[in-house]
Design a protein around this motif. Structure first.
Motif, mmCIF file in Angstrom:
data_model
loop_
_atom_site.group_PDB
_atom_site.id
_atom_site.type_symbol
_atom_site.label_atom_id
_atom_site.label_comp_id
_atom_site.label_asym_id
_atom_site.label_seq_id
_atom_site.Cartn_x
_atom_site.Cartn_y
_atom_site.Cartn_z
ATOM 1 N N THR A 177 0.807 -1.224 0.000
ATOM 2 C CA THR A 177 0.000 0.000 0.000
ATOM 3 C C THR A 177 0.839 1.272 0.000
ATOM 4 O O THR A 177 0.349 2.321 -0.419
ATOM 5 C CB THR A 177 -0.969 0.019 1.199
ATOM 6 O OG1 THR A 177 -0.228 -0.167 2.406
ATOM 7 C CG2 THR A 177 -2.022 -1.073 1.049
ATOM 8 N N TYR A 182 1.033 1.095 -6.239
ATOM 9 C CA TYR A 182 -0.186 0.498 -5.698
ATOM 10 C C TYR A 182 -1.436 1.091 -6.336
ATOM 11 O O TYR A 182 -2.330 0.356 -6.750
ATOM 12 C CB TYR A 182 -0.235 0.665 -4.175
ATOM 13 C CG TYR A 182 -1.501 0.127 -3.557
ATOM 14 C CD1 TYR A 182 -1.720 -1.244 -3.479
ATOM 15 C CD2 TYR A 182 -2.487 0.970 -3.069
ATOM 16 C CE1 TYR A 182 -2.895 -1.759 -2.918
ATOM 17 C CE2 TYR A 182 -3.653 0.466 -2.515
ATOM 18 C CZ TYR A 182 -3.845 -0.888 -2.452
ATOM 19 O OH TYR A 182 -5.002 -1.395 -1.904
ATOM 20 N N GLN A 183 -1.499 2.405 -6.439
ATOM 21 C CA GLN A 183 -2.691 3.050 -6.996
ATOM 22 C C GLN A 183 -2.810 2.848 -8.501
ATOM 23 O O GLN A 183 -3.915 2.849 -9.032
ATOM 24 C CB GLN A 183 -2.688 4.549 -6.683
ATOM 25 C CG GLN A 183 -2.823 4.861 -5.219
ATOM 26 C CD GLN A 183 -4.096 4.291 -4.608
ATOM 27 O OE1 GLN A 183 -5.118 4.170 -5.253
ATOM 28 N NE2 GLN A 183 -4.014 3.917 -3.338
ATOM 29 N N SER A 184 -1.700 2.660 -9.189
ATOM 30 C CA SER A 184 -1.746 2.549 -10.644
ATOM 31 C C SER A 184 -1.870 1.108 -11.125
ATOM 32 O O SER A 184 -1.948 0.864 -12.318
ATOM 33 C CB SER A 184 -0.481 3.172 -11.261
ATOM 34 O OG SER A 184 0.662 2.450 -10.852
#
Length: 186
Positions: A177, A182-184
């Motif tokens: 995280t 992580y976000q992509s």
């Protein structure tokens, strides 16, 4: 920039982490490549395989399953003499067999992509692990995938290999995280 800890500080591993690992992949030839490379990795480090990947691409005709499926005993002997790949007879034979099985899957499902991604309903599984120690080496989904691939005659497709494949091709997002990816990763 924060990355998953496994990427370390080797430029090759960092580039792989930053540009490939966990990004959803839907190209049959690349999916076949990862299927073969993950099987080749069994008992070895991913770094070893990454260092040999370009040699694998040359030795295995760019991972064209139609070409690999037609390899003769003479071609397999040449591969086993090639120091640029993992020269394990079982793994090389499995690559040829898996190419043949890949063609069967493509005929049945229309593509290797459709076949593999159906195990996750076409969408990446997004996990939320804080440390890489929390990341599992298998899942119920990789168990199902492994059983189905084995039933179809594929080799070197145990549940851990399948889970690694799922991570590599973005079927599961196991970036930690705190990792910038992580976000992509979907």
């Amino acid at each position: 920039m924060i990355r998953c800890s496994w990427a370390g500080d080797l430029p090759l591993m960092i580039e792989y982490h930053d540009k490939e690992w966990g990004m959803p992949l839907h190209d049959d030839r690349r999916l076949f490549e990862f299927l073969i490379l993950e099987g080749a990795q069994a008992g070895l480090s991913w770094r070893t395989i990454l260092e040999k990947r370009e040699n694998y691409r040359k030795a295995f005709d760019g991972f064209d399953p139609a070409k690999v499926a037609r390899y003769t005993d003479a071609k397999i002997r040449r591969l086993l003499d090639d120091p640029g790949i993992v020269r394990n007879r079982l793994k090389v034979n499995a690559a040829v067999l898996n190419a043949q099985k890949c063609l069967e899957v493509q005929r049945e499902f229309g593509s290797l992509d459709r076949y593999l991604w159906r195990f996750v309903d076409g969408r990446p599984i997004r996990n939320s692990f804080k440390t890489f120690k929390e990341v599992p080496c298998r899942s119920d989904v990789s168990d199902r995938m492994s059983r189905d691939l084995a039933k179809r005659g594929f080799k070197f497709v145990g549940t851990k290999i399948c889970y690694s494949l799922m991570q590599a091709v973005g079927m599961v997002n196991d970036h930690t995280t705190d990792c910038f990816r992580y976000q992509s990763g979907e």
